[in-house]
Design an enzyme around this catalytic site. Sequence first.
Site, mmCIF file in Angstrom:
data_model
loop_
_atom_site.group_PDB
_atom_site.id
_atom_site.type_symbol
_atom_site.label_atom_id
_atom_site.label_comp_id
_atom_site.label_asym_id
_atom_site.label_seq_id
_atom_site.Cartn_x
_atom_site.Cartn_y
_atom_site.Cartn_z
ATOM 1 N N GLY A 1 0.920 -1.313 -0.007
ATOM 2 C CA GLY A 1 0.138 0.030 -0.034
ATOM 3 C C GLY A 1 0.831 1.098 -0.045
ATOM 4 O O GLY A 1 0.815 2.062 0.716
ATOM 5 N N TYR B 1 -13.676 -3.158 10.558
ATOM 6 C CA TYR B 1 -12.197 -2.789 10.743
ATOM 7 C C TYR B 1 -11.632 -3.022 12.157
ATOM 8 O O TYR B 1 -10.327 -3.585 11.986
ATOM 9 C CB TYR B 1 -12.300 -1.162 10.564
#
Length: 270
Positions: free
Chosen positions: A51, A206
């Site tokens: 990422g 999450y």
Amino acid sequence: MPLELSDILCSPVWIISTVVLGLVVRSQRRGSWNPRACKVELKGKTAIVTGANTGIGKFIALDFARRGARVILACRSEARGSDALREIRELSGNADVHLRLVDVSSLESVQEFSAAILQEEKEIHILVNNAGASGLPKGITADGLEVSFATNHVGPFLLTNLLLDRIKSSAPARIVNVSSVNHWRGKVDFSHFHGKNLVYRMDEVYNHTKLHNVLWTNELARRLKGTDVTANSLHPGVVMTEVMRHYSWVVRFLFNLVGFFFFKVELRLY
Ligand SMILES: NC(=O)c1ccc[n+]([C@@H]2O[C@H](COP(=O)([O-])OP(=O)(O)OC[C@H]3O[C@@H](n4cnc5c(N)ncnc54)[C@H](OP(=O)(O)O)[C@@H]3O)[C@@H](O)[C@H]2O)c1
């Protein structure tokens, strides 16, 4: 009479709660941060950052490049990855920065990426599992995994295990898993991995994935004792990135409003 958005934004309750929220967030910063603080040279070291095309990952990759490492940007988008590659090479003056594609939510993609890396890289000294997403909509991947779990936990877990022998043979080395302070609101329930018993409210899913990051890293660190490879998880602080991109405009608006109090990933600080 229906309440207008402007009425809400101008109300004292709104203003006071925004300031209080800002102060709470500000208290997490623990002093100001100097992006040039770490002087440790990384020449001769190979680092992989997942990422790395935006946000925290891009900043980490730039920092490693500036300190002389060979850096692999592990990104899922060729276009976004190429832009980051160009920018990082330019800002750091380090040409030994490379883009490799991987979608960490796909087991097949992680396997292909790892196989290619093991072919190309004789040593891996640093692995930063940074790629992650918050507020992803409900979904099941081709592997039958819940999409947030696949992205934030299972993909990074598989990647690390596939590269682990190479990391060990490159020791001293380190593995860093980017978790979140939100893990303390998470729960362990293995049915979550397949999308069962989950509540899709704000960042609830999450939170569970980030708890798994912490627990897995602790166990990995325990197993790595004596190998000269360390494994740590961390909360990066609250940082103004694209992390809220999957939330409603109202939540993104609030995030931007109190953004003044957050860390910013400004590459030009270099
Ligand atoms: N920002 C914060 O305040 C904060 C707080 C606590 C923890 N964190 C954690 O910090 C890490 C970085 O977040 P950020 O704030 O920098 O967010 P961001 O700006 O949204 O960056 C997330 C990065 O992860 C990549 N990514 C997402 N899903 C991926 C996938 N399936 N395969 C490969 N790459 C994928 C994104 O690639 P694309 O651009 O192609 O989507 C992007 O490069 C995350 O693990 C996040 O949970 C952030």
